[in-house]
Design an enzyme around this catalytic site. Structure first.
Site, short mmCIF file in Angstrom:
data_model
loop_
_atom_site.label_atom_id
_atom_site.label_comp_id
_atom_site.label_asym_id
_atom_site.label_seq_id
_atom_site.Cartn_x
_atom_site.Cartn_y
_atom_site.Cartn_z
CG ASN A 134 -134.93 -21.32 -20.50
OD1 ASN A 134 -134.78 -20.55 -19.56
ND2 ASN A 134 -135.61 -22.42 -20.41
CD GLU A 144 -138.07 -24.61 -17.77
OE1 GLU A 144 -137.15 -24.04 -18.40
OE2 GLU A 144 -138.87 -25.37 -18.31
CG HIS A 159 -130.99 -25.50 -22.29
ND1 HIS A 159 -131.20 -24.80 -21.13
CD2 HIS A 159 -132.21 -25.65 -22.86
CE1 HIS A 159 -132.49 -24.54 -20.98
NE2 HIS A 159 -133.13 -25.06 -22.02
P1 FAE Z 1 -131.69 -26.49 -33.48
O1 FAE Z 1 -132.91 -25.73 -33.12
O2 FAE Z 1 -131.34 -27.69 -32.68
O3 FAE Z 1 -131.82 -26.89 -35.01
C1 FAE Z 1 -130.91 -27.71 -35.68
C2 FAE Z 1 -131.62 -28.30 -36.88
O4 FAE Z 1 -130.64 -28.90 -37.73
C3 FAE Z 1 -132.63 -29.40 -36.54
O5 FAE Z 1 -133.81 -29.16 -37.24
C4 FAE Z 1 -131.95 -30.68 -37.03
O6 FAE Z 1 -132.87 -31.66 -37.50
C5 FAE Z 1 -131.09 -30.17 -38.17
N1 FAE Z 1 -129.89 -30.97 -38.43
C6 FAE Z 1 -129.04 -31.48 -37.53
N2 FAE Z 1 -128.01 -32.15 -38.15
C7 FAE Z 1 -128.26 -31.99 -39.50
C8 FAE Z 1 -127.58 -32.45 -40.66
N3 FAE Z 1 -126.43 -33.16 -40.57
N4 FAE Z 1 -128.09 -32.16 -41.86
C9 FAE Z 1 -129.25 -31.45 -41.96
N5 FAE Z 1 -129.94 -31.00 -40.89
C10 FAE Z 1 -129.44 -31.26 -39.67
O7 FAE Z 1 -130.39 -25.54 -33.51
N6 FAE Z 1 -134.68 -23.27 -25.27
C11 FAE Z 1 -135.20 -22.10 -24.84
O8 FAE Z 1 -134.62 -21.04 -25.04
N7 FAE Z 1 -136.41 -22.11 -24.17
C12 FAE Z 1 -137.09 -23.27 -23.89
O9 FAE Z 1 -138.16 -23.24 -23.29
C13 FAE Z 1 -136.52 -24.49 -24.33
N8 FAE Z 1 -137.14 -25.68 -24.08
C14 FAE Z 1 -136.63 -26.82 -24.66
C15 FAE Z 1 -137.36 -28.02 -24.54
C16 FAE Z 1 -136.94 -29.16 -25.22
C17 FAE Z 1 -137.71 -30.44 -25.07
C18 FAE Z 1 -135.76 -29.10 -26.03
C19 FAE Z 1 -135.30 -30.31 -26.79
C20 FAE Z 1 -135.06 -27.93 -26.14
C21 FAE Z 1 -135.47 -26.79 -25.47
N9 FAE Z 1 -134.79 -25.59 -25.60
C22 FAE Z 1 -135.31 -24.44 -25.07
C23 FAE Z 1 -133.52 -25.51 -26.34
C24 FAE Z 1 -133.68 -24.87 -27.71
O10 FAE Z 1 -134.73 -25.47 -28.42
C25 FAE Z 1 -132.34 -25.00 -28.45
O11 FAE Z 1 -131.37 -24.29 -27.71
C26 FAE Z 1 -132.39 -24.44 -29.85
O12 FAE Z 1 -133.36 -25.10 -30.62
C27 FAE Z 1 -131.03 -24.57 -30.52
O13 FAE Z 1 -131.08 -23.85 -31.73
P2 FAE Z 1 -130.03 -24.12 -32.86
O14 FAE Z 1 -130.16 -23.07 -33.91
O15 FAE Z 1 -128.68 -24.32 -32.26
#
Ligand code: FAE
Length: 540
Positions: free
Chosen positions: A518, A395, A480
């Site tokens: 992504n 990207e 990721h």
């Molecule tokens: P996630 O979104 O990480 O959510 C997990 C949630 O669970 C969070 O709110 C935590 O606070 C919560 N949590 C964790 N442990 C506990 C616990 N023990 N008890 C209660 N709550 C808890 O999970 N992906 C893309 O596709 N496109 C992008 O442009 C992109 N850019 C990114 C930029 C940044 C800076 C970052 C950090 C990530 C980026 N990603 C991107 C990755 C994407 O946000 C990530 O793959 C998803 O958010 C993962 O989704 P999940 O459902 O696995």
């Protein structure tokens, strides 16, 4: 494109706003109506969802629509009320306590600029929106709060190449995914495309056009990448008609406008069903079987200083883990290793990867200005994934510093076959990732092969001043994190955790370490597919 703004969805959005305005930690249609949390926190719910990122949000909505009373437990806070400066989130260039999860200093991906320590700032510890979880040679960026990663990410919403998806997840019916679940995920998330005419003419994407020219000079192909940031809103930002967000340097510490984060889409719709309650500042630390059936979850209630103010137990019939790759893996590993869930298999904690993430930056010639004005949402990628010897999808990343810096920056996604694994560390009661520095080498080699080619074609060089240690490649962090509870290995083909009926993984922990693009559209689509099956067949 606006995803499904039904009356129920609007009710859910209203509940989030009321809760934020009143500082409530319990959010539902009924607390919004009563303007107060219920006297007793829940002790039992038919379904509990841990976390509120992509997989969790899908689970919550589909459970709520099926009439299942559901409690969502999220360790972060609700991000909907403005701070003293009138904004919910700070800009990337002006971080404060809201920026990071309990830190004394911000830890941005860029360590320095011109080798100067001017990027990061001292801050007061607070449950901020971005966390960087350190695991020795690899650290992992994650979002914290209602909406998880959707609050901090770049919004890029590509669908993986079908051939690679089938290679990575052969047990998943690709016809079903590409015919039903990917389109559903894109619609629900509000994925939209940039208007190519505007892209060509606006100063805000000059940086991307310059990188495109350099890629084309090297014989490489570029593609537009869809996003969940509303590009119509962005155009109005550029025209000065609405408050700026993507055009005001906002991204990794949250966007105040324009981005369709999950609190605006799935989670609002989930609350709107009237069956879903979200509780914030609830960190799930334990899971054990309930002798009467189902599971008992242990959750710590945190306050804004990081103190644990209460520890509670909640029972449920069905438990959906959506705490992200790191969070879900840690909960399961701890449960297995402490004997709380002895039925869990050896596959839990395995198959973890970085999606081959590596960042790099190039120095442009003086005449190739990238512009002081840069939109924070990437819209273009170099797509060389079909290069059998060296597949890379890179990207073209903005670097909005408000000044001309002649830097072209990239986040490369490479096909790194290395996998890490987690073990449980009893001393710290946490999961420890095992990932050695040399495991990142394949990512760096792939990115280097591609960008050496770009540099050769344009007679340019790498930047050495940005990522620390004079390194042109940032190979010690990932955005990721994928795997740890891999689909078809630690779970069945639908996320049912093996050995534990009624326990499900629904998030990025299911994806075996690599996707080629992504990941959030894929995580969302896989969760939609799993919830369809689970709600149709599993006992409730
Ligand atoms: P996630 O979104 O990480 O959510 C997990 C949630 O669970 C969070 O709110 C935590 O606070 C919560 N949590 C964790 N442990 C506990 C616990 N023990 N008890 C209660 N709550 C808890 O999970 N992906 C893309 O596709 N496109 C992008 O442009 C992109 N850019 C990114 C930029 C940044 C800076 C970052 C950090 C990530 C980026 N990603 C991107 C990755 C994407 O946000 C990530 O793959 C998803 O958010 C993962 O989704 P999940 O459902 O696995």
């Amino acid at each position: 494109m606006t995803p499904h703004l039904t009356r129920r969805h609007l009710l859910g959005l209203g509940a989030l706003q009321t809760a934020a305005a009143l500082g409530l930690t319990e959010i539902s249609l009924s607390t919004a109506a009563a303007a107060a949390p219920s006297a007793q926190p829940a002790q039992y719910a038919p379904a509990i969802v841990v976390g509120s990122g992509y997989g969790a949000a899908v689970a919550a909505l589909r459970l709520g629509q099926a009439g299942v009373r559901t409690v969502v437990l999220e360790m972060g806070r609700l991000w909907d009320a403005p701070g003293a400066d009138g904004k919910v989130f700070p800009a990337t260039t002006a971080p404060d306590q809201r920026s990071m999860w309990f830190r004394n200093r911000t830890e941005a991906p860029l360590a320095t600029f011109l080798w100067l320590d001017v990027v990061n700032r001292d801050i007061t510890p607070y449950p901020g929106v971005l966390d960087r979880v350190h695991h020795g040679d690899m650290s992992v960026y994650v979002g914290r709060g209602v909406g998880g990663g959707s609050l901090v990410n770049g919004g890029m919403a590509p669908t993986p190449r079908r051939s690679y998806f089938s290679e990575v997840l052969p047990a998943v019916d690709a016809d079903e995914m590409y015919g039903t679940y990917f389109p559903r995920a894109r619609r629900m998330l509000g994925v939209n495309d940039i208007d190519p005419g505007w892209f060509e003419s606006t100063q805000w994407y000059r940086f991307a056009r310059v990188s495109r020219k350099h890629a084309h000079n090297a014989g490489l192909r570029t593609v537009f990448v869809p996003n969940v940031y509303d590009f119509d809103y962005m155009r109005r930002e550029a025209a000065g008609q609405v408050p700026r967000s993507a055009l005001a340097g906002e991204v990794i510490y949250g966007n105040n406008h324009g981005k369709k984060s999950l609190d605006k889409t799935y989670l609002a719709a989930a609350l709107g069903t009237g069956n879903v309650t979200i509780e914030t500042m609830q960190r799930v630390v334990g899971v054990r079987p309930d002798p009467a059936g189902g599971y008992v979850v242990t959750a710590q209630t945190g306050d804004l200083t990081g103190r644990v103010t209460a520890v509670r137990e909640l029972g449920c019939r069905q438990l959906f883990l959506g705490a992200g790759s790191l969070g879900t893996t840690e909960i399961l590993l701890r449960a297995r290793e402490t004997g709380a869930l002895p039925g869990l298999g050896e596959q839990v904690g395995r198959g973890w990867g970085t999606n081959g993430n590596v960042m790099t930056a190039r120095a442009n010639h003086l005449w190739d200005t990238v512009g002081a004005c840069q939109a924070t949402m990437p819209a273009l990628g170099i797509d060389d994934w079909d290069n059998a010897g060296n597949p890379v999808f890179a990207e073209i990343a903005p670097l909005p510093m408000g000044l001309e810096h002649w830097i072209s920056m990239y986040l490369a996604i490479t096909r790194n076959p290395e996998r890490g694994h987690f073990t449980y560390d009893a001393a710290t009661d946490s999961a420890r990732l095992h990932w050695r520095r040399e495991q990142s080498a394949p990512s760096v080699q792939a990115a280097k092969a591609l960008f050496d080619r770009v540099n050769r074609a344009n007679v340019t060089i790498y930047r050495y001043d940005l990522f620390g240690e004079n390194k042109p490649f940032a190979d010690t962090f990932t955005y990721h994190p994928l795997g740890g509870c891999v689909l078809g290995e630690a779970t069945d083909a639908y996320g049912r955790v093996k050995g534990c009926p009624g326990l499900y993984a629904v998030d990025g922990s299911l994806v075996p370490g690599s996707l080629g693009v992504n990941p959030f559209v894929t995580i969302t689509a896989l969760a939609e597919r799993a919830m369809d099956r689970i709600l149709a067949t599993d006992p409730r």
